[in-house]
Each structure stands twice: as structure tokens, then as C-alpha cells.
Design a protein around this motif. Structure first.
Motif, PDB file in Angstrom:
ATOM      1  N   ALA A  35       0.835  -1.211   0.000  1.00 33.18           N
ATOM      2  CA  ALA A  35       0.000   0.000   0.000  1.00 33.18           C
ATOM      3  C   ALA A  35       0.868   1.258   0.000  1.00 33.18           C
ATOM      4  O   ALA A  35       0.577   2.229  -0.717  1.00 33.18           O
ATOM      5  N   VAL A  36       1.943   1.253   0.776  1.00 31.02           N
ATOM      6  CA  VAL A  36       2.835   2.420   0.812  1.00 31.02           C
ATOM      7  C   VAL A  36       3.533   2.612  -0.531  1.00 31.02           C
ATOM      8  O   VAL A  36       3.601   3.728  -1.057  1.00 31.02           O
ATOM      9  N   VAL A  37       4.032   1.529  -1.106  1.00 27.77           N
ATOM     10  CA  VAL A  37       4.738   1.626  -2.390  1.00 27.77           C
ATOM     11  C   VAL A  37       3.794   2.110  -3.492  1.00 27.77           C
ATOM     12  O   VAL A  37       4.145   2.991  -4.287  1.00 27.77           O
ATOM     13  N   LEU A  38       2.590   1.549  -3.535  1.00 26.47           N
ATOM     14  CA  LEU A  38       1.628   1.998  -4.548  1.00 26.47           C
ATOM     15  C   LEU A  38       1.221   3.448  -4.326  1.00 26.47           C
ATOM     16  O   LEU A  38       1.042   4.205  -5.288  1.00 26.47           O
ATOM     17  N   GLY A  39       1.072   3.847  -3.075  1.00 24.15           N
ATOM     18  CA  GLY A  39       0.739   5.240  -2.775  1.00 24.15           C
ATOM     19  C   GLY A  39       1.817   6.189  -3.257  1.00 24.15           C
ATOM     20  O   GLY A  39       1.531   7.227  -3.858  1.00 24.15           O
ATOM     21  N   LEU A  40       3.069   5.828  -3.012  1.00 26.95           N
ATOM     22  CA  LEU A  40       4.170   6.663  -3.486  1.00 26.95           C
ATOM     23  C   LEU A  40       4.243   6.685  -5.011  1.00 26.95           C
ATOM     24  O   LEU A  40       4.554   7.717  -5.604  1.00 26.95           O
ATOM     25  N   ALA A  41       3.952   5.558  -5.628  1.00 24.07           N
ATOM     26  CA  ALA A  41       3.991   5.503  -7.094  1.00 24.07           C
ATOM     27  C   ALA A  41       2.879   6.345  -7.711  1.00 24.07           C
ATOM     28  O   ALA A  41       3.024   6.846  -8.822  1.00 24.07           O
ATOM     29  N   LEU A  42       1.776   6.511  -7.001  1.00 21.12           N
ATOM     30  CA  LEU A  42       0.651   7.282  -7.544  1.00 21.12           C
ATOM     31  C   LEU A  42       0.767   8.787  -7.315  1.00 21.12           C
ATOM     32  O   LEU A  42      -0.043   9.541  -7.839  1.00 21.12           O
ATOM     33  N   VAL A  43       1.763   9.233  -6.565  1.00 21.16           N
ATOM     34  CA  VAL A  43       1.913  10.672  -6.319  1.00 21.16           C
ATOM     35  C   VAL A  43       2.035  11.456  -7.620  1.00 21.16           C
ATOM     36  O   VAL A  43       1.332  12.455  -7.818  1.00 21.16           O
ATOM     37  N   VAL A  83       0.903  10.696 -10.528  1.00 25.73           N
ATOM     38  CA  VAL A  83      -0.377  10.616 -11.235  1.00 25.73           C
ATOM     39  C   VAL A  83      -1.383  11.575 -10.613  1.00 25.73           C
ATOM     40  O   VAL A  83      -2.083  12.304 -11.316  1.00 25.73           O
ATOM     41  N   LEU A  84      -1.435  11.594  -9.290  1.00 20.33           N
ATOM     42  CA  LEU A  84      -2.412  12.446  -8.599  1.00 20.33           C
ATOM     43  C   LEU A  84      -2.065  13.924  -8.675  1.00 20.33           C
ATOM     44  O   LEU A  84      -2.949  14.768  -8.650  1.00 20.33           O
ATOM     45  N   THR A  85      -0.772  14.244  -8.762  1.00 17.61           N
ATOM     46  CA  THR A  85      -0.379  15.647  -8.846  1.00 17.61           C
ATOM     47  C   THR A  85      -0.323  16.160 -10.272  1.00 17.61           C
ATOM     48  O   THR A  85      -0.218  17.358 -10.486  1.00 17.61           O
ATOM     49  N   GLY A  86      -0.386  15.259 -11.245  1.00 16.05           N
ATOM     50  CA  GLY A  86      -0.363  15.673 -12.640  1.00 16.05           C
ATOM     51  C   GLY A  86       1.036  15.912 -13.170  1.00 16.05           C
ATOM     52  O   GLY A  86       1.210  16.413 -14.272  1.00 16.05           O
ATOM     53  N   LYS A  87       2.057  15.577 -12.407  1.00 15.10           N
ATOM     54  CA  LYS A  87       3.437  15.757 -12.862  1.00 15.10           C
ATOM     55  C   LYS A  87       3.858  14.547 -13.676  1.00 15.10           C
ATOM     56  O   LYS A  87       3.485  13.430 -13.399  1.00 15.10           O
ATOM     57  N   LYS A  88       4.650  14.797 -14.696  1.00 16.63           N
ATOM     58  CA  LYS A  88       5.206  13.709 -15.490  1.00 16.63           C
ATOM     59  C   LYS A  88       6.496  13.246 -14.844  1.00 16.63           C
ATOM     60  O   LYS A  88       7.128  13.986 -14.105  1.00 16.63           O
TER      61      LYS A  88
END
Length: 135
Positions: A101-109, A111-116
Motif C-alpha cells: 500500500a505504501v509503495v503503490l501510494g508513493l507511485a501514484l503521487v 499521477v495524482l499531482t499531474g506531474k510527469k
């Protein structure tokens, strides 16, 4: 008055705990499911609603802010210690689920912020935005 802010916080906490207990019973779990989180969401939505309507005096808001500053770090620390203790007693699957859950959360940052991913390059690796001046 400050006491109204404390009363609003206490009411949200009580409602959140009741809703969390009911959710636990509905799912057949003998525990409170997210009562504190529900209480905080209720408080956020209720204070936003009252602010928009002009019915939240500054003194009341200061009562809410005082207890938010005191309350949230304590609850987060208590919940974190319970989660860690439960993960260790739950075995390898619980630890693996928490880590995932922590790794996926960090990986989605990004995506959620819109940064490439390209935007996350170190600052020294980027070309300068203006040509250097030769002195």
C-alpha cells in the motif's frame, strides 16, 4: 465562543464513533471502522458549510483549531502504533499488504499531482533556463 468550537468537535467525534461502530457491526467486525476519520471528515465539511454561510464566528473557529492542533497528532500516533502492532501480530501477509500500500501510494503521487516522470528530474540535470553571463 471558543466553547462552541469544542462542542462542534465533540459532536463530530461522537457521530463519527457511532457511525464507525455501526459500520463495524454491519460488516460483522467487532471494532470501530474509521470512526475517527469519519469524525474528522464531518468536522471539515461542517466547518466549511458554516463558514460559507457566515455562521462560524472567529472565536468558535479558534476553539476548533486549538483542539485540532492537540488532537490530530495524538490520534495519528495512536492509530499508527496500533496498526504496526496488528501488522506484526498478523504475520507476513499483513506486513506485505502494508508495504504494498505504501509503495503503490508513493507511485501514484505523480499521477495524482499531474506531474510527469520527466518533470521529476534533479535540478542540476536540467539545462539552465537562461544563458550564463560571461564576466
Amino acid at each position: 465562543m471558543v466553547i462552541y468550537g469544542v462542542a462542534l468537535l465533540a459532536g463530530c467525534m461522537l457521530a463519527g464513533l457511532i457511525i464507525g461502530d455501526v459500520l463495524g457491526q454491519l460488516l460483522g467486525i467487532d471494532a470501530n471502522l474509521g470512526g475517527v476519520g469519519i469524525a474528522m471528515l464531518l468536522l471539515i465539511f461542517l466547518t466549511g458549510y458554516l463558514k460559507d454561510r457566515g455562521k462560524l464566528p472567529e472565536a468558535t473557529e479558534s476553539g476548533i483549531n486549538f483542539w485540532n492542533a492537540m488532537y490530530i497528532p495524538i490520534v495519528v500516533a495512536m492509530a499508527a502504533s496500533q496498526n504496526v502492532a496488528a501488522a506484526f501480530s498478523g504475520g507476513l501477509v499483513a506486513i506485505l499488504a502494508g508495504t504494498l500500500a505504501v509503495v503503490l501510494g508513493l507511485a501514484l503521487v505523480p499521477v495524482l499531482t499531474g506531474k510527469k516522470v520527466d518533470d521529476a528530474a534533479p535540478l542540476d540535470a536540467r539545462p539552465p533556463s537562461h544563458p550564463p553571463t560571461g564576466r
